[in-house]
Structures are given as structure tokens and as C-alpha cells.
Write an enzyme that holds these catalytic residues in place. Structure first.
Site, PDB file in Angstrom:
ATOM      1  N   GLY A  12      61.891  -8.117 -86.925  1.00  0.00           N
ATOM      2  CA  GLY A  12      61.695  -7.127 -86.960  1.00  0.00           C
ATOM      3  C   GLY A  12      61.681  -6.743 -88.198  1.00  0.00           C
ATOM      4  CG  HIS A 109      46.294  -7.475 -87.090  1.00  0.00           C
ATOM      5  ND1 HIS A 109      46.817  -8.121 -85.974  1.00  0.00           N
ATOM      6  CD2 HIS A 109      44.981  -7.663 -87.958  1.00  0.00           C
ATOM      7  CE1 HIS A 109      46.045  -9.008 -85.374  1.00  0.00           C
ATOM      8  NE2 HIS A 109      45.130  -9.508 -86.338  1.00  0.00           N
TER       9      HIS A 109
HETATM   10  C1  GAR Z   1      54.321  -9.484 -88.887  1.00  0.00           C
HETATM   11  O1  GAR Z   1      53.775 -10.075 -89.895  1.00  0.00           O
HETATM   12  C2  GAR Z   1      53.318  -8.612 -88.054  1.00  0.00           C
HETATM   13  O2  GAR Z   1      51.904  -8.270 -88.965  1.00  0.00           O
HETATM   14  C3  GAR Z   1      53.132  -8.996 -86.986  1.00  0.00           C
HETATM   15  O3  GAR Z   1      53.845  -9.904 -85.971  1.00  0.00           O
HETATM   16  C4  GAR Z   1      54.877  -9.401 -87.835  1.00  0.00           C
HETATM   17  C5  GAR Z   1      56.098  -9.270 -86.960  1.00  0.00           C
HETATM   18  O4  GAR Z   1      56.924  -9.406 -87.946  1.00  0.00           O
HETATM   19  N1  GAR Z   1      52.343  -8.387 -86.098  1.00  0.00           N
HETATM   20  C6  GAR Z   1      51.062  -9.197 -84.988  1.00  0.00           C
HETATM   21  O5  GAR Z   1      50.526  -9.850 -85.182  1.00  0.00           O
HETATM   22  C7  GAR Z   1      50.335  -8.304 -84.051  1.00  0.00           C
HETATM   23  N2  GAR Z   1      49.368  -8.286 -83.805  1.00  0.00           N
HETATM   24  P1  GAR Z   1      57.937  -8.512 -88.158  1.00  0.00           P
HETATM   25  O6  GAR Z   1      59.050  -8.572 -86.706  1.00  0.00           O
HETATM   26  O7  GAR Z   1      58.927  -9.546 -88.916  1.00  0.00           O
HETATM   27  O8  GAR Z   1      58.344  -6.502 -88.529  1.00  0.00           O
END
Ligand code: GAR
Length: 201
Positions: A12, A109
Site C-alpha cells: 500500500g 502499472h
Molecule cells: C506497485 O509497484 C504497482 O505499480 C504494482 O504493484 C506495486 C504495489 O505497491 N502494481 C501492479 O503490478 C499491477 N499490475 P504498493 O502496494 O506499495 O502500492
């Protein structure tokens, strides 16, 4: 004030960047609820720390994916959400949710779409050998990482990068462009025509 509903599956940090942008007065929005599909998501701790209502919806508690997404849409409507923000929500969103919020669901993304869709985008970029990676905020349609692109940021790849170091560098930019894209929405400056998003001055 625009009411946001955030969907997250894990850490998150993007959720936190939105909380922080609102906290600093840089984003005129309110997070009406956090929905997670994982009861151990650290995002829940962040919601608790900031007094944001949070709901865990167990995906295995539903007969079909459609019913699961119908239930998420119902919860978001119940919270009077206008814009849905996917912040590390590691599932492909299905029609019942998309139809309930047409061009009102954003995703971030960790790649320069349309390159490296799907999971492990940063690993895909390293394996491909690109010199410029990046991140993309886009509206969600029924494809996987295919919807109209709102903002992108390019991030250099260095020869000694690992998946972790590249992911970390990209993440810093994610934390900048996601609040910025949401702000553009709240200011009514995003117009979707076909697959293009026109940003009004
Ligand atoms: C982030 O890098 C986001 O861009 C990626 O997951 C991570 C979540 O981090 N999302 C994807 O790959 C969606 N396909 P977070 O939970 O710390 O925000």
C-alpha cells in the site's frame, strides 16, 4: 470534494502517497474506503493509522468472480465513491465493477505501457533489456493493462540493476504520478476520446 475508493492487495505505498497528497493539501479528495482482497495487507494498517474505513472482501467467499466484483461495486457505491483507485490490487478487474464505474477506475502499472503488461513488469523490463523503464497511470477497461493512458513517467535502467533496485526507483515515480493523475481527475481535466486521454490545460 471527490470521494475515492482505494483497492489494494499488499504493502500500500501508493495508497500512502495518496493519503499524503490529501494530507498536505495537494489533493482535494477524501478516501471514503479501502477495500482489500487480503486480510494481511499492510494497507489495512495504513488505513487504521489514518482513520480510513476499511473492508476486507474474501475472494474465495464467492461463487464466481463476477459476484465478487459485484460485491466490491456495491461496497463502493455504499461508500458513495466517485473514483475507484487500484493501488497494487493484484487482480484483473471484471465487468460488473467496470460497468459500475465506467472510466472512473484508475490503475497504476510499473511499466511504460503497452510494454510489459501483467505481473512482474519490472522483471520483464530487465529481462528484455530495455534502457528506459517507467510507470503508467491509466483508466481501467476490460483488458489487462490496456485502458486509456493518463500519465506516464520514464525511469532509467542501470546496468547493475536488480528487480528490487529497479522496482524501488520506479516506485518513487509512481508515488508522484498517481496523486497527480487523481488531481487531474478531481479538477475535471481528463477527457477520454477513444483510447486517448486529453488533459485540459
Ligand atoms: C506497485 O509497484 C504497482 O505499480 C504494482 O504493484 C506495486 C504495489 O505497491 N502494481 C501492479 O503490478 C499491477 N499490475 P504498493 O502496494 O506499495 O502500492
Amino acid at each position: 470534494m471527490t470521494k475515492l475508493g482505494v483497492l489494494a492487495s499488499g504493502r500500500g505505498s501508493n495508497f500512502q502517497s495518496i493519503i499524503d497528497a490529501i494530507g498536505s493539501g495537494g489533493l482535494d479528495a477524501e478516501i471514503a474506503c479501502l477495500i482489500t482482497d487480503n486480510d494481511e495487507a499492510y494497507a489495512i494498517e495504513r488505513a487504521k493509522q489514518h482513520g480510513i474505513p476499511h473492508v476486507y472482501i474474501n475472494p474465495s467467499g464467492f461463487e464466481t468472480k463476477d459476484v465478487f466484483y459485484r460485491s466490491i461495486a456495491d461496497e463502493l457505491k455504499f461508500c458513495d465513491v466517485e473514483l475507484v483507485v487500484l493501488a497494487g490490487f493484484m487482480r484483473v478487474v471484471k465487468k460488473p465493477l467496470i460497468d459500475a464505474f465506467p472510466m472512473r477506475i484508475m490503475n497504476i502499472h510499473p511499466a511504460l505501457l503497452p510494454s510489459f503488461k501483467g505481473l512482474h513488469a519490472q522483471r520483464q523490463a530487465l529481462e528484455y533489456g530495455v534502457k528506459i523503464a517507467g510507470c503508467t497511470v491509466h483508466f481501467v477497461d476490460e483488458g489487462v493493462d490496456t485502458g486509456p493512458i493518463i500519465l506516464q513517467e520514464a525511469v532509467p535502467v542501470f546496468s547493475d540493476d536488480t528487480e528490487e533496485s529497479l522496482s524501488e526507483r520506479i516506485l518513487e515515480y509512481e508515488h508522484q504520478i498517481y496523486p497527480r493523475a487523481i488531481k487531474l481527475y478531481t479538477e475535471g481535466r481528463l477527457m477520454v476520446t477513444g483510447n486517448r486521454v486529453i488533459v485540459a490545460d
